[in-house]
Design an enzyme around this catalytic site. Structure first.
Site, PDB file in Angstrom:
ATOM      1  NE  ARG A 113     -45.349  10.510 -59.145  1.00 39.90           N
ATOM      2  CZ  ARG A 113     -44.929  10.714 -57.894  1.00 39.90           C
ATOM      3  NH1 ARG A 113     -45.148   9.793 -56.966  1.00 39.90           N
ATOM      4  NH2 ARG A 113     -44.295  11.824 -57.580  1.00 39.90           N
ATOM      5  CE  LYS A 215     -46.576  14.934 -56.110  1.00 40.29           C
ATOM      6  NZ  LYS A 215     -47.071  14.425 -54.820  1.00 40.29           N
ATOM      7  CD  GLU A 251     -51.616   8.588 -50.694  1.00 42.00           C
ATOM      8  OE1 GLU A 251     -51.291   9.755 -50.396  1.00 42.00           O
ATOM      9  OE2 GLU A 251     -51.681   8.185 -51.861  1.00 42.00           O
TER      10      GLU A 251
END
Length: 366
Positions: A113, A215, A251
């Site tokens: 990721r 992220k 989220e």
């Protein structure tokens, strides 16, 4: 997470260190027991023993790096990460098993990721083998800070960012890969006590075509204000809806959302605006392995409010049951921890902490 990074640079007065819990430094060989109360752990910063730093460029790739005592970083005020937010972070946990082994949970997924995020942010990718090896070394050299089984975890934070000076919006010339570790307790107070949430009416976490699926450090500061406001009014966190229709759940703060209806597990599909959580993926794979039907699709907030159970999931929170959601003038109570939520929590944490068999090969011993 940018403020946390800045606070540990030499650009800031030493007085700011008073905002952090600073444990007296000593090598693990001098004292195997750190000066910490395991039962009082929260999800907050505590200075530990060792950290890792490597430097990289597009031309030469990454240096071997160096394991060193925990210390501030030195950055130019013109660093690309400070001025333009070119950086990302990962999060994972090392846990002590009942037999004393220390394990990591799927670190190779964090490495992949991070590599995908680096490509999106125009940064050199840290090779998977290097990433996993460094995480293992940082966990090993801070092993005295790993809480006893069932009393917390060692949270490991890798950061990749543009470190060279940049005036003008463009990628940096030089980069840093930093990894440190912190002992932590529950992300939400009360552990498996159901949390209360409020749906945000005025703010969105990400928009199509943006960096919501990465992220990136810049994704988190904008959420501080709505989150802080919700918490000041008695809620545990905020729920974000999509930025286009303002109707579909995305989220819960910095965690993925799940709900259960008629024994079917639902979670928002990955559309580029939702972080592809590793805990999220693990829950999906675990649920399907035990015969649960899982649907990854757009989850209408009205549908979610009619479900039997709901929970959020992430590295920090693992699985946190949702007790109630407020949306406009409607408040829905899900009651106590649902059966599906509790079963998934027990199975997943059992694998993570080594108290149950790991049929997937997800855990890696250091």
């Amino acid at each position: 997470m940018l403020p946390a990074l800045i606070a540990h640079t030499t650009l800031w007065p030493e007085a700011l260190n008073a905002f952090f819990v600073r444990a007296p430094h000593m090598a693990s060989s001098e004292s195997p027991v750190p000066p910490i109360d395991w039962d009082a752990l929260t999800f907050s910063f505590t200075e530990t023993d060792r950290m890792f730093v490597a430097h990289g460029t597009w031309e030469d790739g990454w240096s071997e790096g160096e394991m060193m005592d925990f210390q501030p970083l030195t950055l130019t005020p013109a660093a690309c990460v400070l001025n333009y937010g070119q950086g990302l972070f990962e999060g994972m946990k090392a846990r002590m098993a009942p037999d004393g082994r220390i394990t990591l949970f799927r670190p190779e997924m964090n490495a992949r990721r991070a590599a995908e995020g680096s490509a999106r942010l125009v940064m050199p990718e840290v090779p998977e083998e290097m990433f996993v090896d460094v995480v293992k070394r940082v966990a090993s050299e801070n092993r005295r800070w790993v809480p006893p089984n069932g009393r917390g975890e060692l949270y490991i934070r890798p950061i990749i960012f543009g470190s060279s000076a940049r005036l003008g919006v463009a990628p940096a010339d030089e980069y840093m890969f930093v990894v440190f570790a912190v002992p932590v307790g529950p992300y939400f107070k009360g552990g498996m006590t159901p949390i209360s949430l409020r749906v945000s009416q005025d703010h969105h976490r990400a928009a199509p075509g943006g960096s919501g699926g990465v992220k990136a450090i810049g994704n988190y500061a904008p959420g501080m204000m709505p989150s802080k406001k919700a918490k000041s009014e008695g809620y545990s966190e905020i729920i974000y809806l999509d930025a286009v229709d303002h109707q579909y759940v995305e989220e819960v703060g910095a965690a993925n959302f799940f709900c259960v209806r008629d024994n079917v597990l639902y979670t928002p599909e990955l559309t580029g605006t939702i972080l592809p959580g590793i805990t999220r993926l693990s829950i999906i794979e675990l649920a399907r392995s035990i015969g649960l039907e899982v649907k990854e699709e757009r989850v209408d907030i009205d549908f979610a409010l009619e479900c039997d159970e709901a929970f959020c999931a992430g590295t920090a929170a693992v699985i946190s049951p949702i007790g109630s959601i407020e949306h406009v003038e409607r408040v829905v109570n899900y009651g106590d921890v649902g059966k599906v939520t509790l079963d998934l929590y027990r199975r997943l944490t059992g694998i993570m902490d080594g108290s149950s068999e790991d049929p997937f090969g997800w855990t890696l011993e250091i």
